[in-house]
Write a protein that holds these residues in place. Structure first.
Motif, PDB file in Angstrom:
ATOM      1  N   ASN A 275      -5.102  14.375  -2.953  1.00 58.80           N
ATOM      2  CA  ASN A 275      -3.768  14.459  -3.522  1.00 58.80           C
ATOM      3  C   ASN A 275      -2.780  13.760  -2.624  1.00 58.80           C
ATOM      4  O   ASN A 275      -2.743  13.965  -1.427  1.00 58.80           O
ATOM      5  N   CYS A 276      -2.011  12.919  -3.266  1.00 55.58           N
ATOM      6  CA  CYS A 276      -0.913  12.271  -2.565  1.00 55.58           C
ATOM      7  C   CYS A 276       0.255  12.420  -3.511  1.00 55.58           C
ATOM      8  O   CYS A 276       0.129  12.143  -4.707  1.00 55.58           O
ATOM      9  N   ASP A 277       1.353  12.903  -3.029  1.00 61.57           N
ATOM     10  CA  ASP A 277       2.427  13.205  -3.962  1.00 61.57           C
ATOM     11  C   ASP A 277       3.430  12.062  -4.127  1.00 61.57           C
ATOM     12  O   ASP A 277       4.552  12.287  -4.541  1.00 61.57           O
ATOM     13  N   GLU A 278       2.981  10.888  -3.792  1.00 60.81           N
ATOM     14  CA  GLU A 278       3.874   9.739  -4.022  1.00 60.81           C
ATOM     15  C   GLU A 278       4.165   9.570  -5.510  1.00 60.81           C
ATOM     16  O   GLU A 278       3.284   9.703  -6.347  1.00 60.81           O
ATOM     17  N   LYS A 279       5.416   9.244  -5.797  1.00 61.66           N
ATOM     18  CA  LYS A 279       5.831   9.100  -7.198  1.00 61.66           C
ATOM     19  C   LYS A 279       5.650   7.654  -7.682  1.00 61.66           C
ATOM     20  O   LYS A 279       5.518   6.730  -6.896  1.00 61.66           O
TER      21      LYS A 279
ATOM     22  N   SER B  69       0.866  -1.178   0.000  1.00 63.58           N
ATOM     23  CA  SER B  69       0.000   0.000   0.000  1.00 63.58           C
ATOM     24  C   SER B  69       0.908   1.236   0.000  1.00 63.58           C
ATOM     25  O   SER B  69       2.116   1.129   0.186  1.00 63.58           O
ATOM     26  N   CYS B  70       0.290   2.380  -0.205  1.00 60.11           N
ATOM     27  CA  CYS B  70       1.062   3.618  -0.266  1.00 60.11           C
ATOM     28  C   CYS B  70       1.552   3.985   1.137  1.00 60.11           C
ATOM     29  O   CYS B  70       0.759   4.060   2.081  1.00 60.11           O
ATOM     30  N   GLY B  71       2.843   4.230   1.278  1.00 60.23           N
ATOM     31  CA  GLY B  71       3.412   4.537   2.586  1.00 60.23           C
ATOM     32  C   GLY B  71       3.121   5.964   3.008  1.00 60.23           C
ATOM     33  O   GLY B  71       3.334   6.342   4.157  1.00 60.23           O
ATOM     34  N   ASN B  72       2.618   6.738   2.094  1.00 57.64           N
ATOM     35  CA  ASN B  72       2.346   8.142   2.387  1.00 57.64           C
ATOM     36  C   ASN B  72       0.919   8.329   2.892  1.00 57.64           C
ATOM     37  O   ASN B  72       0.692   8.961   3.919  1.00 57.64           O
ATOM     38  N   CYS B  73      -0.034   7.772   2.152  1.00 63.37           N
ATOM     39  CA  CYS B  73      -1.435   7.990   2.521  1.00 63.37           C
ATOM     40  C   CYS B  73      -2.181   6.701   2.871  1.00 63.37           C
ATOM     41  O   CYS B  73      -3.328   6.753   3.294  1.00 63.37           O
ATOM     42  N   GLY B  74      -1.551   5.570   2.691  1.00 60.90           N
ATOM     43  CA  GLY B  74      -2.168   4.303   3.092  1.00 60.90           C
ATOM     44  C   GLY B  74      -3.117   3.705   2.064  1.00 60.90           C
ATOM     45  O   GLY B  74      -3.700   2.651   2.293  1.00 60.90           O
TER      46      GLY B  74
ATOM     47  N   ARG C  80       1.952   2.736  -8.553  1.00 57.50           N
ATOM     48  CA  ARG C  80       1.741   4.042  -7.912  1.00 57.50           C
ATOM     49  C   ARG C  80       0.522   3.995  -6.988  1.00 57.50           C
ATOM     50  O   ARG C  80      -0.295   3.082  -7.059  1.00 57.50           O
ATOM     51  N   CYS C  81       0.457   5.001  -6.142  1.00 57.54           N
ATOM     52  CA  CYS C  81      -0.680   5.180  -5.236  1.00 57.54           C
ATOM     53  C   CYS C  81      -1.947   5.404  -6.056  1.00 57.54           C
ATOM     54  O   CYS C  81      -1.914   6.048  -7.097  1.00 57.54           O
ATOM     55  N   THR C  82      -3.072   4.881  -5.580  1.00 61.79           N
ATOM     56  CA  THR C  82      -4.308   5.064  -6.357  1.00 61.79           C
ATOM     57  C   THR C  82      -4.815   6.500  -6.294  1.00 61.79           C
ATOM     58  O   THR C  82      -5.570   6.927  -7.167  1.00 61.79           O
TER      59      THR C  82
END
Ligand SMILES: [Zn+2]
Length: 495
Positions: free
Chosen positions: A302-306, A275-280, A295-297
């Motif tokens: 907005n989640c700025d994960e690349k 899962s995305c470590g930034n927003c889960g 990538r994050c869904t």
């Protein structure tokens, strides 16, 4: 000179082993014909059993007699001619209508008189009785096998019938395959088709196995030591290939599968791992210019994960596996130590084992009594089956307890052994494993996989935490729970 067909029939029934071989039959019959001055029109030699009507040569012979080619039959015994009422009846009828004048048998005297036909009929009938009796014997044989805990049918995949001792033995090669199949299926990572393809499993006729057959294997409790016959549970005396626990795990996976919806169709292998470590949020993947990007869904916020490329992800995975791997040398040393531990633990548990064995004895007695009362007609079949199953389960539980007791105090040994083997595996998977193997292994050793700042992170499961600093592993801890001299490697991660 009277004309005869010489009719010989091979015995296919194993119970008739004593009957002469077909060549011996023919030799004897020819000699008999010379002595009796019989002219042989043709010698017919049938391979089929006479239990069912419809033998080809037998039918041809009767037509040729009907056409006048011969007027009698020479055979070893009436039972060579007929073992069913249809064929026996045809011969008697042809005698009645004068198509057949005479039957000659070296072992049976036949007169073409009412008395003779009566005797012949009895002889055919006896052959029939013998066949009926045979199937009664087969039934008896089945009951006897069940009583001994032997599966009375064809050995399931992974086992062979040992015909000489009437038992079932694990196939020296395939039993390992079956075990592997259960282990992999129980991880929940494989479908029936994938298992078949992975091991290229084929049927006896060398066709690729059907998924239904794989399901059949995975549902068969035989592999864990018990089997059902006519809906009755029996404890087998054959050697189990897997533990009851592994079997139960596989059943749980199958039950869950039945309910679960189809997996997401895009099929990118690592999306459901992380899962995305930034927003889960969940991770998704897409293909662009020949590369797969994860990538994050980012749904609705907005989640700025690349993005991270699959190749990059894979190389991070391989690094991780490399870190938790163990050299072949260490594997060998540690496993040897493990064996020592196990030997001493088994010794100390034998007293407890005896105690549990004492509890099993009365259950066995009860089961015997139960069978007696069923055979004496005191309780009916259904009642017997239910009660027996209950007792058998009690017995199986106690037997499982014995195993548990045997491992008491060393219940960390098995997971430890598995852990050591796994960490030895890790090195190989890191170097050569494909995406699926890598994913499976990661899920085995960790959880909470995330990607943040293009870096993969995870939470190691118990036992794998110390691995990043692997150099220290063998100096773990002394045993604190015994007055024996400290062992240098009682691991701290199993307690
Ligand atoms: Zn995110």
């Amino acid at each position: 000179m009277a004309k005869y067909f010489l009719y010989a029939r091979k015995s296919s029934e194993s119970e008739e082993r004593q009957v002469m071989s077909i060549d011996a039959q023919i030799d004897e019959l020819k000699e008999f014909a010379v002595k009796e001055k019989l002219e042989i029109v043709a010698s017919l030699c049938e391979a089929k059993t006479a239990k069912q009507p419809g033998r080809t040569l037998f039918g041809e012979m009767l037509s040729r007699i009907d056409a006048g080619e011969a007027d009698g039959i020479l055979a070893w015994h009436p039972d060579r001619l007929a073992r069913n009422s249809v064929d026996g009846g045809r011969i008697i009828y042809m005698l009645d209508t004068g198509k057949i004048n005479s039957l000659k048998f070296p072992t049976f005297w036949f007169d073409n008189t009412p008395q003779g036909k009566f005797m012949l009929n009895i002889s055919f009938g006896q052959s029939k009785y013998y066949v009926d009796n045979l199937s009664e014997n087969v039934k008896r044989g089945i009951r006897q096998k069940l009583r001994k805990g032997i599966w009375p049918g064809k050995a399931p995949f992974g086992y062979n019938n040992d015909l000489r001792h009437h038992t079932i033995l694990p196939d020296p090669e395939k039993h390992k395959l079956v075990k592997r199949i259960f282990e992999l299926y129980a991880t929940g990572e494989y479908t029936f088709e994938q298992l078949i393809q992975k091991f290229d499993i084929r049927t006896k006729t060398n066709k690729i196995m059907m998924p239904g057959d794989m399901q059949h294997i995975l549902k068969n409790p035989f592999y864990s030591g018990v089997f059902r016959f006519n809906n009755e549970l029996h404890q087998g005396t054959h050697k189990p290939i897997i533990t009851k626990k592994l079997f139960d795990d596989a059943q749980a996976v199958m039950a869950a599968r039945g309910k679960r919806r189809k997996k997401s169709s895009h099929g990118y292998i690592f999306t459901d791992l992380m899962s995305c470590g930034n927003c889960g949020r969940a991770i998704t993947a897409e293909k662009q210019k020949g590369h797969v990007y994860y990538r994050c869904t980012k749904k609705r916020t907005n989640c700025d994960e690349k993005y991270i490329r699959e190749e990059e992800l894979l190389s991070q995975f391989r690094d991780t596996l490399q870190k938790v791997s163990l050299s072949d040398d260490w594997t060998k040393n540690l496993l040897a130590k493990l064996d020592e531990e196990q030997a001493s633990a088994i010794q100390s548990s034998s007293v407890l084992v005896q105690a549990v064995e004492g509890q099993i004895m009365p259950i066995k007695t009860k089961m015997d009594k139960l069978l007696d009362s069923h055979l004496d007609g005191i309780i009916d079949k259904q009642d017997y089956v239910n009660k027996k199953e209950k007792l058998l389960n009690e017995k199986l539980d106690l037997e499982a307890k014995i195993k548990e007791v045997r491992n008491k105090g060393n219940d960390w040994l098995e997971p430890m052994r598995e852990f050591i083997l796994d960490s030895c595996q890790a090195k190989k998977i890191a170097a050569n494993g494909d995406s699926l193997q890598i994913r499976t292994f990661l899920k085995k050793i960790g959880s909470n996989f995330t990607v943040k700042g293009k870096k993969f992170d995870w939470l190691a499961k118990r036992g794998w935490k110390i691995m990043p600093d692997f150099g220290r592993f063998p100096t773990v801890q002394a045993r604190s729970d015994s007055n024996r001299e400290p062992r240098f490697w009682r691991p701290m991660f199993y307690h």
